[in-house]
Design an enzyme around this catalytic site. Sequence first.
Site, short mmCIF file in Angstrom:
data_model
loop_
_atom_site.label_atom_id
_atom_site.label_comp_id
_atom_site.label_asym_id
_atom_site.label_seq_id
_atom_site.Cartn_x
_atom_site.Cartn_y
_atom_site.Cartn_z
N LYS A 183 -0.21 15.52 30.48
CA LYS A 183 -1.43 16.15 29.95
C LYS A 183 -1.26 16.41 28.46
CE LYS A 183 -3.24 20.14 29.09
NZ LYS A 183 -4.10 19.74 27.97
N GLY A 187 4.78 24.02 23.60
CA GLY A 187 3.58 24.64 23.07
C GLY A 187 3.87 26.05 22.60
N THR A 230 4.36 30.08 22.38
CA THR A 230 5.17 31.00 23.19
C THR A 230 4.31 31.76 24.19
OG1 THR A 230 6.88 31.19 21.52
CG2 THR A 230 6.72 33.01 23.06
N GLY A 256 3.52 29.56 27.02
CA GLY A 256 4.74 29.38 27.81
C GLY A 256 4.98 30.55 28.74
N GLU A 285 9.69 24.55 25.74
CA GLU A 285 10.03 24.40 24.32
C GLU A 285 8.93 25.09 23.56
OE1 GLU A 285 12.71 22.99 23.24
OE2 GLU A 285 13.38 21.74 24.90
N CYS A 317 7.55 22.69 15.04
CA CYS A 317 8.07 23.89 15.72
C CYS A 317 9.33 24.41 15.04
CB CYS A 317 8.32 23.60 17.18
SG CYS A 317 9.24 22.08 17.41
N GLU A 343 4.84 33.15 13.74
CA GLU A 343 4.76 31.72 13.47
C GLU A 343 3.37 31.39 12.94
OE1 GLU A 343 4.68 29.00 16.85
OE2 GLU A 343 6.06 27.72 15.74
#
Length: 486
Positions: free
Chosen positions: A179, A232, A234, A237, A254, A288, A388
């Site tokens: 996806k 993707g 955090t 995730g 990740e 990233c 980030e």
Amino acid sequence: MATAAIDQKQLLINNEWRPASSGKTMDVINPATEDVCASVASADRADLDAAVDAARAALNGPWGQMSARERGRLVRKLGERLMERADEVSRLETLHNGKPINESRHVEIPAAAECFEYYGGWSDKVMGETIPVKGNHLAYTLREPVGVVAAIVPWNFPLLLAAWKVAPALACGNTVILKPASQTPLTALALGEIAIEVGLPKGVLNVLTGPGSTLGQAIVEHPGIDKIAFTGDTSTGKGIMRGAAETLKKITLELGGKSPNIVLADADIESAIRGATIGIFYGKGEVCAAGSRLLVDRSIKSEFVDKLVARAKKIVAGDPLDPKTRLGAISSKKQLETDLRYIEIAKKEGATLVAGGGRTDIGTGKGYFMQPTVFADVRPEMTIAREEIFGPVLAAIEFADLDEAIARANDSTYGLAAGIWTRDIKKAHYVARKLQAGTVWINTYNVYDTAAPFGGYKQSGFGREMSAHALEHYTQIKSVWVDLNM
Ligand code: NAD
């Protein structure tokens, strides 16, 4: 034939191109022009059910019976065919992401192809062991595929991050549902087409395009999926981890980063400036592992920042399809707005803007382009030193001594990567051991190789992609006991 899938822009399920069962589609925007460059199917739960059934059947079909060597050959062929189509696929990557064609054609697509080559080589080298157990028994292990793997990938390196998951998953005998991010579905569809071209049996690689909030969530909840490999944000995730608990799916994550790039006073300054520039402006900072926190020794700070600013000002955004362009378009309007919002926050909190700081254009009056931006006098507690941004925005922070540099570097919830610049070999290795990060670069930045593991410490995730370590996440171990008593 070569571009059939892209013309159709449908879902790939069981080696057939199908529209979404709901008939829904989503537009794909070219961030350099703001035009719709494609429209793709928007899958939902019914399409996912069909893909899971196909992937499950393939495990029990020719794919499950195929020898490991033959499987490896097919995985290698995916890489070979990808390189044969590299010009066309690179163009698609640039169209939907906005990255310079130079990066797509000479870095990302070749790296994705290399990943298939590397893991194709592993297929027939993944093996069990015989174990010296007590009693009169033979005990050995089998390394078996995990089953149906869902690969959920972001928009910054759409094909490369897919390859990091699809290649080891297939090499180990799993089947895959890929996806891509809604913003960047085109190269995943091209990979689906390549899978058919090289003869991957039906159901082995399925590609579903659709929104993360609905299709992604359905993947997380689906009882027929055994593992999720995710790259993707955090927060996404964390949601996947919570959601996967219900069906106890295996997951590897990740996630984001706020990586420190540390320059000691004894560094080769010209190299460090080059490294700091590549660290934050390569890939428009949508990397990233971007070195978004520049930690500089107080004694060289002024000179270093001046030189860095001079270099940053020479980097000018351009048409991503122009081979000479080194700074492309920000991937989406939303990401551009995020970048600009953080710039305003930084100014309000008292950081000194020394380069860039705004939107720019390339003479067309269209497109999401940003100036390379540098803030000096950033303090560790400021928002741009902690969160980030995922754009071309650098926060320069000073330190007084080595201990303070290490403490500041580690003062983050993230731990994806870090850089250290020094001519002192002992200090370099000392700092490398002290840094809480999954990758440490010494006197270089942003270098990768399929043979070297990549992944996070702390809230940058867990599990490793690339290298032999990734194979552990795509296999499970079965112990077999045999009674040898006569
Ligand atoms: P994102 O988390 O919004 O989306 C990533 C993928 O997850 C997309 O395919 C999206 O559709 C899907 N998704 C969204 N919501 C979901 C949900 N509820 N359930 C399941 N799937 C869902 O991230 P993004 O904005 O596409 O990517 C940028 C982020 O990725 C940054 O934070 C960056 O640091 C991170 N990143 C990390 C690495 C790494 O290796 N650690 C590499 C690249 C990017």
